[in-house]
Design a protein around this motif. Structure first.
Motif, PDB file in Angstrom:
ATOM      1  N   SER A  90       0.801  -1.225   0.000  1.00 34.44           N
ATOM      2  CA  SER A  90       0.000   0.000   0.000  1.00 34.44           C
ATOM      3  C   SER A  90       0.832   1.272   0.000  1.00 34.44           C
ATOM      4  O   SER A  90       0.279   2.367  -0.112  1.00 34.44           O
ATOM      5  N   ASP A  91       2.163   1.160   0.119  1.00 33.69           N
ATOM      6  CA  ASP A  91       2.990   2.360  -0.014  1.00 33.69           C
ATOM      7  C   ASP A  91       3.311   2.653  -1.480  1.00 33.69           C
ATOM      8  O   ASP A  91       4.034   3.598  -1.787  1.00 33.69           O
ATOM      9  N   ILE A 351      -4.125   9.633  14.178  1.00 34.53           N
ATOM     10  CA  ILE A 351      -3.980   9.924  12.755  1.00 34.53           C
ATOM     11  C   ILE A 351      -5.239  10.657  12.303  1.00 34.53           C
ATOM     12  O   ILE A 351      -6.332  10.092  12.300  1.00 34.53           O
ATOM     13  N   ILE A 386      -6.100   3.407   5.180  1.00 35.70           N
ATOM     14  CA  ILE A 386      -4.865   3.792   5.854  1.00 35.70           C
ATOM     15  C   ILE A 386      -3.745   2.953   5.253  1.00 35.70           C
ATOM     16  O   ILE A 386      -3.738   1.730   5.390  1.00 35.70           O
ATOM     17  N   THR A 387      -2.805   3.597   4.568  1.00 35.38           N
ATOM     18  CA  THR A 387      -1.720   2.862   3.929  1.00 35.38           C
ATOM     19  C   THR A 387      -0.686   2.430   4.961  1.00 35.38           C
ATOM     20  O   THR A 387      -0.743   2.809   6.134  1.00 35.38           O
ATOM     21  N   GLU A 389       2.160   3.479   5.347  1.00 35.87           N
ATOM     22  CA  GLU A 389       2.854   4.660   5.869  1.00 35.87           C
ATOM     23  C   GLU A 389       1.914   5.548   6.677  1.00 35.87           C
ATOM     24  O   GLU A 389       2.249   6.688   6.995  1.00 35.87           O
ATOM     25  N   ASP A 390       0.720   5.041   6.993  1.00 32.57           N
ATOM     26  CA  ASP A 390      -0.305   5.758   7.761  1.00 32.57           C
ATOM     27  C   ASP A 390      -0.824   6.994   7.036  1.00 32.57           C
ATOM     28  O   ASP A 390      -1.267   7.968   7.660  1.00 32.57           O
ATOM     29  N   THR A 391      -0.780   6.959   5.719  1.00 30.26           N
ATOM     30  CA  THR A 391      -1.410   8.002   4.912  1.00 30.26           C
ATOM     31  C   THR A 391      -2.894   7.695   4.785  1.00 30.26           C
ATOM     32  O   THR A 391      -3.283   6.547   4.556  1.00 30.26           O
ATOM     33  N   VAL A 392      -3.728   8.715   4.943  1.00 29.98           N
ATOM     34  CA  VAL A 392      -5.177   8.549   4.863  1.00 29.98           C
ATOM     35  C   VAL A 392      -5.648   8.841   3.444  1.00 29.98           C
ATOM     36  O   VAL A 392      -5.276   9.855   2.846  1.00 29.98           O
ATOM     37  N   ILE A 393      -6.461   7.946   2.905  1.00 33.24           N
ATOM     38  CA  ILE A 393      -7.082   8.134   1.598  1.00 33.24           C
ATOM     39  C   ILE A 393      -8.591   8.112   1.797  1.00 33.24           C
ATOM     40  O   ILE A 393      -9.138   7.134   2.310  1.00 33.24           O
TER      41      ILE A 393
END
Length: 468
Positions: A90-91, A351, A386-387, A389-393
């Protein structure tokens, strides 16, 4: 069948007319072979009941082109050249994609199939995808063929997120006794290779662990494919001193697979203010030894991790998940998600979503509800992801699953789960559609910008089998 793919990318500058061209050959993965050659839990047999809901292959998966292979995914980083690689981490989610039709949505990551130039050829298929100046922008280092559904929105977008999950079979298990259904609804782990399912619950002041034999790739002389003949191989009860499911009629708590050699149990009641209190238990898969305790999480305002009930209907809701040594629990105000270390309860991070979640389950609301599930290393919620890298989409938040009580269990291209709603119970299988059917790493990455159009011509042909 041996397939060969040749891809040409043409980037045309709208201002100067200059054309940048890249041509690459591909590697074919096992994605299509898995769909055609595997039949886990007999999902492609009419074996469970007259009310089963089974996918019609023609038009959805067949012909292979332009259905099972009918879309394209574009990545900003190279892919590992491994025929067993079915999904990227997912990154490195796709930056752009396209399906087997014209994009009529507002999704700017999605291009369109040129319906005139794309066609079946004598020994294969020719795809032509086009991206306007404002579509599919970003760095492109790798390209992969995928299914037509996978090319609609990748793993999910603001214009759609149901296309990532194609329901293959909803097997009616309504005839199974309710107590046996609840054992399935409380599943925490499914070992496909060894045909083992692990179910954990809290009852009568103890943690009850059941290890079941359930047919996956082999079937015994006295077994059926409707989950009615599962065999309990082990039935262990642990007696904790601290851990319990809080609550009276509705019990608050859940058990999850840590994917680290342990199962974890959690129990809390949602708190809108103050500190959060969380009971926990960590259970060894090897010998069922356990440790337990209670966390006090300063200023953390959590939703409950999930609920269980067994009265008229078997009920379970799942509102948390574990990934990489951390527990993820949504914030009470629906504006973020807490990341809590399993080994250090002072390591807590909120987050922020950047929006207020609608906080709806992945399925219809009912007596069983799945709000969060982990697929690969991607956390998928109702309207967010949540990817790693803890990025929110943020995604659309549409209903994409049949009524679900369990997390989704993955085997290669397939996802499985149990669930039901008010007397209608099923074991449901899905195809995770944004798979990598091929892998094309560009020798040098290209950059698609708003002043360029992009045309991708991908010719896939059948080659004679090699002679031993």
């Amino acid at each position: 069948m041996v397939l060969k793919g040749v891809m040409t990318i043409e980037l045309t500058d709208e201002n100067t007319g200059a054309v940048e061209t890249v041509t690459e050959e591909n590697m074919i993965t096992e994605a299509v072979n898995n769909i055609l050659g595997l039949n886990p839990m007999g999902i492609f047999y009419a074996a469970t009941g007259e009310y089963d809901d089974a996918l019609l292959w023609n038009g959805n998966l067949l012909p292979i082109c332009p259905n099972m292979i009918g879309g394209i995914l574009l990545f900003s980083e190279a892919l590992a050249e491994d025929e067993e690689l079915l999904y990227e981490s997912s990154d490195n989610l796709p930056v752009a994609y396209a399906s087997n039709d014209v994009n009529s949505t507002a999704n700017l990551a999605r291009g369109s199939l040129n319906l005139t130039e794309s066609m079946a050829i004598s020994n294969g298929y020719k795809f032509v995808w086009e991206f306007t100046p404002n579509q599919g922008n970003g760095t492109i280092a790798a390209v992969a063929l995928t299914s037509s559904f996978g090319g609609e929105n990748g793993f999910g977008s603001l214009t759609g997120d149901a296309s990532a999950f194609l329901q293959l079979k909803a097997a009616d298990i309504g005839a199974i006794p309710d107590a046996n259904k609840m054992v399935l609804f409380e599943a925490v782990e499914l070992d496909f290779e060894d045909s083992l399912l692990y179910s954990i619950t809290f009852e009568n002041a103890g943690v009850r662990i059941r290890k079941l034999r359930i047919p996956v790739f082999s079937i015994g002389l006295n077994e059926k494919l409707d989950d009615s003949t599962y065999t309990v191989l082990e039935d262990e009860v642990l007696t904790p001193e601290t851990f319990e499911f809080l609550g009276s009629y509705t019990k608050y708590g859940d058990f999850l697979d840590g994917q680290d050699g342990y199962w974890y149990g959690f129990s809390n009641e949602g708190n809108s203010s103050g500190d959060a209190a969380m009971l926990w238990i960590k259970i060894s898969k090897a010998d069922y030894s356990f440790t337990e305790g209670q966390w006090t999480l300063s200023n953390a305002k959590l939703m409950d991790v999930g609920t269980r009930a067994f009265d008229t209907f078997a009920e379970r809701s799942v509102k948390c998940c574990v990934r990489g040594g951390y527990l993820y629990v949504p914030a009470y105000d629906k504006k973020g998600i807490y990341k809590i270390s399993l080994s250090n309860s002072t390591d807590v991070t909120l987050i922020e979503f950047g929006f207020t979640s609608k906080w709806k389950p992945l399925c219809e609301t009912g007596s069983c509800e799945l709000y969060l599930t982990l697929i690969g290393d991607l956390i998928i919620g109702g309207d967010f992801q949540i990817t790693a890298e803890d990025t929110v989409i943020q995604t659309q938040g549409s209903v994409r699953l049949n009524n679900a009580a369990t997390p989704l269990f993955q085997y290669k291209n397939f996802l499985f789960g149990w669930g039901g709603s008010y007397g209608n119970e099923y074991r449901t299988a899905y195809l995770l559609t944004p798979y990598l059917a091929s892998i094309n790493n560009l020798s040098s990455a290209v950059v698609k910008t708003v002043d360029k159009t992009m045309k991708i011509t991908y010719t896939l042909t059948e080659q004679p089998d090699s002679v031993p």
